[in-house]
Design an enzyme around this catalytic site. Structure first.
Site, PDB file in Angstrom:
ATOM      1  N   GLN A   1      73.326  94.172  49.734  1.00 29.60           N
ATOM      2  CA  GLN A   1      74.258  95.267  50.017  1.00 29.60           C
ATOM      3  C   GLN A   1      75.066  95.700  48.793  1.00 29.60           C
ATOM      4  O   GLN A   1      75.785  96.692  48.846  1.00 29.60           O
ATOM      5  CB  GLN A   1      75.248  94.831  51.120  1.00 29.60           C
ATOM      6  CG  GLN A   1      74.609  94.550  52.467  1.00 29.60           C
ATOM      7  CD  GLN A   1      74.149  95.809  53.186  1.00 29.60           C
ATOM      8  OE1 GLN A   1      74.650  96.905  52.919  1.00 29.60           O
ATOM      9  NE2 GLN A   1      73.176  95.674  54.067  1.00 29.60           N
TER      10      GLN A   1
ATOM     11  N   SER B   1      67.473  94.233  47.157  1.00 28.11           N
ATOM     12  CA  SER B   1      66.623  94.981  48.081  1.00 28.11           C
ATOM     13  C   SER B   1      66.534  96.420  47.610  1.00 28.11           C
ATOM     14  O   SER B   1      67.524  96.994  47.156  1.00 28.11           O
ATOM     15  CB  SER B   1      67.272  94.935  49.466  1.00 28.11           C
ATOM     16  OG  SER B   1      66.593  95.787  50.359  1.00 28.11           O
TER      17      SER B   1
ATOM     18  N   CYS C   1      68.783  94.213  62.186  1.00 27.34           N
ATOM     19  CA  CYS C   1      67.759  93.224  62.454  1.00 27.34           C
ATOM     20  C   CYS C   1      68.091  92.418  63.701  1.00 27.34           C
ATOM     21  O   CYS C   1      67.221  91.850  64.330  1.00 27.34           O
ATOM     22  CB  CYS C   1      67.561  92.310  61.264  1.00 27.34           C
ATOM     23  SG  CYS C   1      69.054  91.984  60.384  1.00 27.34           S
TER      24      CYS C   1
END
Lengths: 393, 393
Positions: A196, A216, A343
């Site tokens: 993040q 990510s 998720c």
């Protein structure tokens, strides 16, 4: 009317995933069927792919301030990077000197940190100390110091929380770990899930004192299905996958050239300058949205510190309201927000993060996460507020 | 001259990877930044992603003749699918009833089958019987029968070999396994790595009697970075990754919606009709290429059965010649062929497959793999032959 709503859909769930930047789409384009060779092949078609991968690795290396290309491992996701780091280190050192290993983490980590740790705990490979942050969501570095043991092999603390956006004092924690290891043994390793953080925070692994860092692409306007693991030179771990030896043997599989190229392009777009400009704008929009929410519903509470927080994140408790109903009502009005991590949202379990900072299950069930993106406008927030107000009546 | 060569580059390494079909690129396009929601999100933006994933799963289910959507797991690669199947089953059953488990495979499997098995063997989790095929590369099903033991939990035999293209008698092997398990216990499970097979062979898991099947998108004109695992209902295994619970908990990670959609599109393009048409054409081109090679260098030997072989594959030994030099020479002339699997080509080790069918290390070092694709022409083969002839002089 329906089609109008469709057209004007407002997305406020950027912590869950981001659209791929058009420049990233463009950067990937030649690699679908022009420069499509297998990067593991010796011939010219393969070497072009390998060069693209190495160039991308260089971009990540520079972005993170790593000292060698081989410190950057491309993975299939941040979940995989977290699992490689955590399972990899613990399985490597389990029962070193006949003693069970020990690891430290916090109760508010992402499931892809907590679940592999729990699995290895249940298997008897590791004892785990779960640190509880204060009510503002911040981990006290002194709690880490107290938890360190001679057999501690790993400390894993997320850089910025995926649900509440609270930023942890990573450098302070790393100093404590370095003090403890006394510079002699490299253990315990310090891992941070930074999925993040890349958009907003200093990602230099030297400044931060990080041994293993997860990043990510799809949280920073890159494609889904590609993650990265910084793995400091000299670190030992057991891979999860075995096969052709790609990615220095840490993550074998035919290299995903287009997505690796796209990941690097997404990072290039995050230049410090642009990043800071967006940071300031996000901070203003965050303040604006919070003020408006407080206007229409004065009873709200922000979950976690507002000061030590990613500038695009608001996680807000609407006491007595069912967040899931708000979320569905907003979705019907074309507005996408979240009631927790994507998720785990299907599981409908109340957030472990919000409960982890000392709030009740009821508070957790009443909390919405609103996360802003690069193209979010004041007008989008106004429309969100109007819709929310209708639902709160 | 150089640029002309570049323009006329001839790719004959389709077993290593394929270009992405333009229709697949088109199918992925809306998912980069229009329908980009996280498929795990409850809101409308997420549900669109989930629908795309479920539709793609339906395509794979039908293609493989699976009986439920949840039998199809999307992974980050075929390597990952192989590792999940093999590590997953063995770790699940290791030391059941206090006995070490047993598995059966062949010496010519892909590294992503052999390496995880070897790793678990070294860890003491499993005993492994490595079957040696006959000199034509074919595994005798009777050898599997002889190797089966009460503690056998897994048999893994690749459907079509990635280097020599030889097709194994999968249905016969599965009948032997079913006879042995007597229909009572479901163990041992039968796994097949079918990454190379989908373009050419019957992939129906019922016809074949398969419990676990690995497939790959980038071998069938789909994108790299996405694989699939068929996992028959009721099969128990331990996942490698833990996290948000996606893909029925077998492969958690934010779902890679664009690449999943692209994978399904690539499979749709492989309709039986088109597949068969290309099969026939490939067979003719294969025969043509072999004849030409034999014309210019009569001493060549085909590695493995020519009859039971994928129609696009030629793996040929040029006795006394160094394949790597041929490969590099061809590459300099703009022609891309392989001297083995791409994933191990950097290691420069002579092929374990060619040695595994009873040839010498010297033979392995003298062998080239030429694999044809949908757009390969006679003219391409003629140019390859001309260049090869120059190098063989």
């Amino acid at each position: 009317m329906e089609s109008m709503k469709q057209m004007r859909r407002i997305y406020l769930d950027y912590a869950s995933t981001t659209p791929v930047d058009p420049e990233v789409v463009l950067a990937m384009e030649p690699y679908w069927n022009k420069t499509f060779g297998n990067a593991g092949s010796i011939h010219a078609c393969g070497q072009e792919g390998m060069k693209a991968v190495d160039d991308a690795r260089e971009v990540l290396k520079n972005f993170l301030g790593a000292s060698a290309l081989r410190e950057i491992i491309f993975t299939g996701s941040a979940t995989e990077a977290n699992n490689i780091a955590l399972q990899g280190v613990i399985q490597r050192f389990a029962f070193r000197n006949g003693k069970k290993t020990h690891a430290i983490t916090t109760v508010i980590e992402h499931p892809s940190v907590l679940e592999p740790l729990r699995k290895m705990e249940v298997k008897g490979l590791v004892d785990i100390t779960y640190i509880r942050p204060s009510r503002d969501g911040i981990v006290d570095p002194e709690e880490i110091r107290k938890a360190l043991r001679p057999e501690t092999v790993l400390v894993s603390v997320g850089y910025a929380n995926n649900e509440i956006g609270v930023i942890q004092p990573i450098s302070e924690i790393s100093k404590i770990i370095r003090d403890f290891s006394n510079g002699i043994s490299k253990l315990p390793y310090f891992h941070t899930d930074s999925a993040q953080a890349a958009q907003y925070l200093d990602m230099n692994v030297e400044n931060l004192g990080i041994d293993l860092m997860t990043i990510s692409a799809h949280k920073i306007y890159g494609p889904k299905g590609i993650g990265g693991l910084f793995m400091r030179g000299g670190i030992e771990l057991e891979p999860l996958l075995y096969g052709g030896g790609q990615e220095y043997g840490i993550r074998p599989s035919t290299q995903n050239v287009p997505l690796i190229v796209g990941f690097a392009r997404a990072i290039e777009i995050l230049t410090p300058k642009e990043g800071n400009a967006w940071n300031d704008m996000a901070k203003k929009l965050q303040a604006y949205a919070l003020e408006k929410i407080q206007d229409i519903h004065p009873a709200v509470e922000v979950n976690g510190s507002l000061e030590h927080r990613l500038p695009h994140n608001l996680n807000i408790c609407f006491p007595g309201k069912e967040a899931e109903l708000l979320l569905i009502g907003l979705s019907e009005k074309g507005i996408c927000v979240s009631s927790g991590a994507a998720c785990s949202s299907r599981s409908q379990k109340p957030s472990h993060v919000i409960q982890g900072i000392g709030k009740t299950e009821r508070d957790a069930r009443s909390s919405l996460r609103i996360t802003l993106g690069r193209t979010t406008t004041k007008n989008d927030i106004d429309r969100f507020i109007d819709s929310l107000q209708e639902l709160l009546l």
